[in-house]
Design a protein around this motif. Structure first.
Motif, PDB file in Angstrom:
ATOM      1  N   LYS A 155      45.784  14.970  38.312  1.00  0.00           N
ATOM      2  CA  LYS A 155      46.421  15.962  37.451  1.00  0.00           C
ATOM      3  C   LYS A 155      45.415  16.585  36.489  1.00  0.00           C
ATOM      4  N   PHE A 156      44.557  15.729  35.924  1.00  0.00           N
ATOM      5  CA  PHE A 156      43.571  16.203  34.949  1.00  0.00           C
ATOM      6  C   PHE A 156      42.589  17.187  35.584  1.00  0.00           C
ATOM      7  N   PHE A 157      41.979  16.786  36.689  1.00  0.00           N
ATOM      8  CA  PHE A 157      40.986  17.653  37.325  1.00  0.00           C
ATOM      9  C   PHE A 157      41.636  18.902  37.929  1.00  0.00           C
ATOM     10  N   GLY A 158      42.869  18.768  38.421  1.00  0.00           N
ATOM     11  CA  GLY A 158      43.560  19.930  38.975  1.00  0.00           C
ATOM     12  C   GLY A 158      43.792  21.007  37.932  1.00  0.00           C
ATOM     13  N   ILE A 159      44.190  20.593  36.727  1.00  0.00           N
ATOM     14  CA  ILE A 159      44.432  21.570  35.665  1.00  0.00           C
ATOM     15  C   ILE A 159      43.110  22.122  35.136  1.00  0.00           C
ATOM     16  N   LEU A 160      42.058  21.299  35.132  1.00  0.00           N
ATOM     17  CA  LEU A 160      40.745  21.815  34.737  1.00  0.00           C
ATOM     18  C   LEU A 160      40.242  22.872  35.726  1.00  0.00           C
ATOM     19  N   ILE A 161      40.575  22.715  36.992  1.00  0.00           N
ATOM     20  CA  ILE A 161      40.215  23.742  37.985  1.00  0.00           C
ATOM     21  C   ILE A 161      40.898  25.065  37.639  1.00  0.00           C
ATOM     22  N   VAL A 162      42.176  24.983  37.282  1.00  0.00           N
ATOM     23  CA  VAL A 162      42.913  26.189  36.890  1.00  0.00           C
ATOM     24  C   VAL A 162      42.277  26.824  35.653  1.00  0.00           C
ATOM     25  N   ALA A 163      41.933  25.975  34.662  1.00  0.00           N
ATOM     26  CA  ALA A 163      41.314  26.497  33.440  1.00  0.00           C
ATOM     27  C   ALA A 163      39.967  27.159  33.737  1.00  0.00           C
ATOM     28  N   THR A 164      39.207  26.582  34.667  1.00  0.00           N
ATOM     29  CA  THR A 164      37.917  27.170  35.033  1.00  0.00           C
ATOM     30  C   THR A 164      38.108  28.540  35.674  1.00  0.00           C
ATOM     31  N   VAL A 165      39.075  28.653  36.567  1.00  0.00           N
ATOM     32  CA  VAL A 165      39.362  29.949  37.199  1.00  0.00           C
ATOM     33  C   VAL A 165      39.802  30.964  36.153  1.00  0.00           C
ATOM     34  N   GLU A 166      40.648  30.519  35.215  1.00  0.00           N
ATOM     35  CA  GLU A 166      41.106  31.417  34.151  1.00  0.00           C
ATOM     36  C   GLU A 166      39.936  31.885  33.292  1.00  0.00           C
ATOM     37  N   TYR A 167      39.040  30.969  32.973  1.00  0.00           N
ATOM     38  CA  TYR A 167      37.855  31.331  32.201  1.00  0.00           C
ATOM     39  C   TYR A 167      37.001  32.351  32.950  1.00  0.00           C
ATOM     40  N   LEU A 168      36.822  32.154  34.249  1.00  0.00           N
ATOM     41  CA  LEU A 168      36.000  33.070  35.038  1.00  0.00           C
ATOM     42  C   LEU A 168      36.628  34.457  35.107  1.00  0.00           C
ATOM     43  N   ILE A 169      37.949  34.513  35.295  1.00  0.00           N
ATOM     44  CA  ILE A 169      38.631  35.810  35.387  1.00  0.00           C
ATOM     45  C   ILE A 169      38.547  36.558  34.065  1.00  0.00           C
ATOM     46  N   LEU A 170      38.964  35.886  32.972  1.00  0.00           N
ATOM     47  CA  LEU A 170      38.955  36.551  31.676  1.00  0.00           C
ATOM     48  C   LEU A 170      37.535  36.793  31.173  1.00  0.00           C
ATOM     49  N   GLY A 171      36.610  35.880  31.495  1.00  0.00           N
ATOM     50  CA  GLY A 171      35.215  36.086  31.113  1.00  0.00           C
ATOM     51  C   GLY A 171      34.607  37.285  31.817  1.00  0.00           C
ATOM     52  N   ALA A 172      34.908  37.447  33.108  1.00  0.00           N
ATOM     53  CA  ALA A 172      34.415  38.607  33.852  1.00  0.00           C
ATOM     54  C   ALA A 172      34.999  39.901  33.293  1.00  0.00           C
ATOM     55  N   PHE A 173      36.274  39.855  32.910  1.00  0.00           N
ATOM     56  CA  PHE A 173      36.904  41.043  32.324  1.00  0.00           C
ATOM     57  C   PHE A 173      36.277  41.382  30.975  1.00  0.00           C
ATOM     58  N   LEU A 174      35.953  40.356  30.194  1.00  0.00           N
ATOM     59  CA  LEU A 174      35.302  40.588  28.902  1.00  0.00           C
ATOM     60  C   LEU A 174      33.920  41.205  29.089  1.00  0.00           C
ATOM     61  N   VAL A 175      33.146  40.678  30.031  1.00  0.00           N
ATOM     62  CA  VAL A 175      31.818  41.229  30.302  1.00  0.00           C
ATOM     63  C   VAL A 175      31.920  42.682  30.766  1.00  0.00           C
ATOM     64  N   ALA A 176      32.899  42.967  31.631  1.00  0.00           N
ATOM     65  CA  ALA A 176      33.087  44.336  32.107  1.00  0.00           C
ATOM     66  C   ALA A 176      33.472  45.265  30.956  1.00  0.00           C
ATOM     67  N   SER A 177      34.323  44.792  30.052  1.00  0.00           N
ATOM     68  CA  SER A 177      34.738  45.610  28.908  1.00  0.00           C
ATOM     69  C   SER A 177      33.565  45.882  27.970  1.00  0.00           C
ATOM     70  N   LEU A 178      32.768  44.848  27.697  1.00  0.00           N
ATOM     71  CA  LEU A 178      31.599  45.020  26.832  1.00  0.00           C
ATOM     72  C   LEU A 178      30.587  45.972  27.454  1.00  0.00           C
ATOM     73  N   SER A 179      30.385  45.846  28.754  1.00  0.00           N
ATOM     74  CA  SER A 179      29.437  46.726  29.446  1.00  0.00           C
ATOM     75  C   SER A 179      29.926  48.167  29.438  1.00  0.00           C
ATOM     76  N   LEU A 180      31.227  48.341  29.602  1.00  0.00           N
ATOM     77  CA  LEU A 180      31.789  49.693  29.578  1.00  0.00           C
ATOM     78  C   LEU A 180      31.646  50.321  28.199  1.00  0.00           C
ATOM     79  N   LYS A 181      31.879  49.546  27.156  1.00  0.00           N
ATOM     80  CA  LYS A 181      31.721  50.067  25.799  1.00  0.00           C
ATOM     81  C   LYS A 181      30.262  50.397  25.509  1.00  0.00           C
TER      82      LYS A 181
END
Length: 267
Positions: free
Chosen positions: A101-127
């Motif tokens: 359960k612990f590692f499964g939810i950490l996998i989800v958190a890692t994917v969420e971090y990658l998605i939102l982190g990529a969106f943040l980088v794209a937004s900063l680059s666009l600005k």
């Protein structure tokens, strides 16, 4: 990682990905990151830095909500539905269930971090492209290098809170577990502030704060603000110390969850 633990982790992450909560939080995180483009219009030269700080804070809060709600529901849902008994009837150790359960939810958190982190980088680059005319690809490389360490550092908060929510889900209902997680998160972020207020006048309170720091995690220490900025100098030794602290604290909480889960099943 043995086969049973791997399968449990994959199935747990798959269950979370199927929930609407994951997509709602992802959408909210992207929306708030996009809004930061307008919140920083009057920052007078600090727009990029302010937008990056707001984006990192948004990602951290969104992932904390996702992890806490998913982890709080991890074992309690299995216990209430009775599927945990079917699972333990198979050649699966109780420790594998908790770790899965612990590692499964950490996998989800890692994917969420990658998605939102990529969106943040794209937004900063666009600005950067719109305001300064900097080419898109060099901006992406720059912002990936400058946001990776703060995001990795704040991920330690996610790891700690995930372990606490998993341990709480052994005995507590979802609502009670979430309430405990909110309380621990608030105390873990305010202990340093309260200690600084008392240190100047009340020295005899030091033993109390030492006791509280033993029980509650030092979440303030693993925030992007405490890490510092490259322009101000980053204390690498402090960061490594806090990484070791977060891993040790998480390991302790997971071992407590082992004991609680085994006692729960024996009763």
């Amino acid at each position: 990682m043995n086969g049973a633990l791997f399968c449990l982790a994959i199935n747990t992450s798959r269950d979370v990905f199927r929930q609407p909560l994951f997509y709602v939080i992802t959408g909210v995180g992207m929306f708030l990151t996009f809004l930061s483009l307008f919140f920083t219009l009057f920052a007078f030269g600090e727009e990029i830095r302010l937008m990056k700080d707001m984006g990192i804070s948004t990602i951290t809060v969104c992932c904390l909500v996702l992890v806490s709600m998913s982890a709080a529901n991890a074992l309690s849902k299995e216990r209430e539905s009775g599927t945990i008994l079917t699972l333990l009837a198979k050649p699966v150790r109780s420790r594998d269930v908790v770790l899965g359960k612990f590692f499964g939810i950490l996998i989800v958190a890692t994917v969420e971090y990658l998605i939102l982190g990529a969106f943040l980088v794209a937004s900063l680059s666009l600005k950067n492209l719109i305001d300064l005319g900097v080419a898109l690809f060099p901006s992406i490389i720059h912002f990936v290098s400058t946001t990776f360490l703060p995001l990795f550092y704040t991920f330690l908060q996610i790891e700690i809170m995930c372990a606490i929510a998993i341990a709480g889900s052994v005995y507590l209902s979802v609502s009670a577990n979430l309430s405990c997680c909110v309380f621990v998160y608030i105390v873990g972020n305010l202990l340093g502030l309260v200690q600084n207020l008392f240190n100047a006048n009340e020295r005899h309170f030091l033993w109390l704060f030492a006791f509280l720091y033993t029980i509650f995690p030092n979440l303030e220490g693993v925030s992007a603000i405490s890490m510092g900025y490259p322009s101000e100098g980053i204390d690498v030794r402090y960061i490594l110390l806090m990484v070791v602290y977060a891993i040790a604290y998480t390991t302790l909480i997971i071992h407590i969850a082992f004991e609680m889960f085994e006692r729960k099943e024996c009763c």
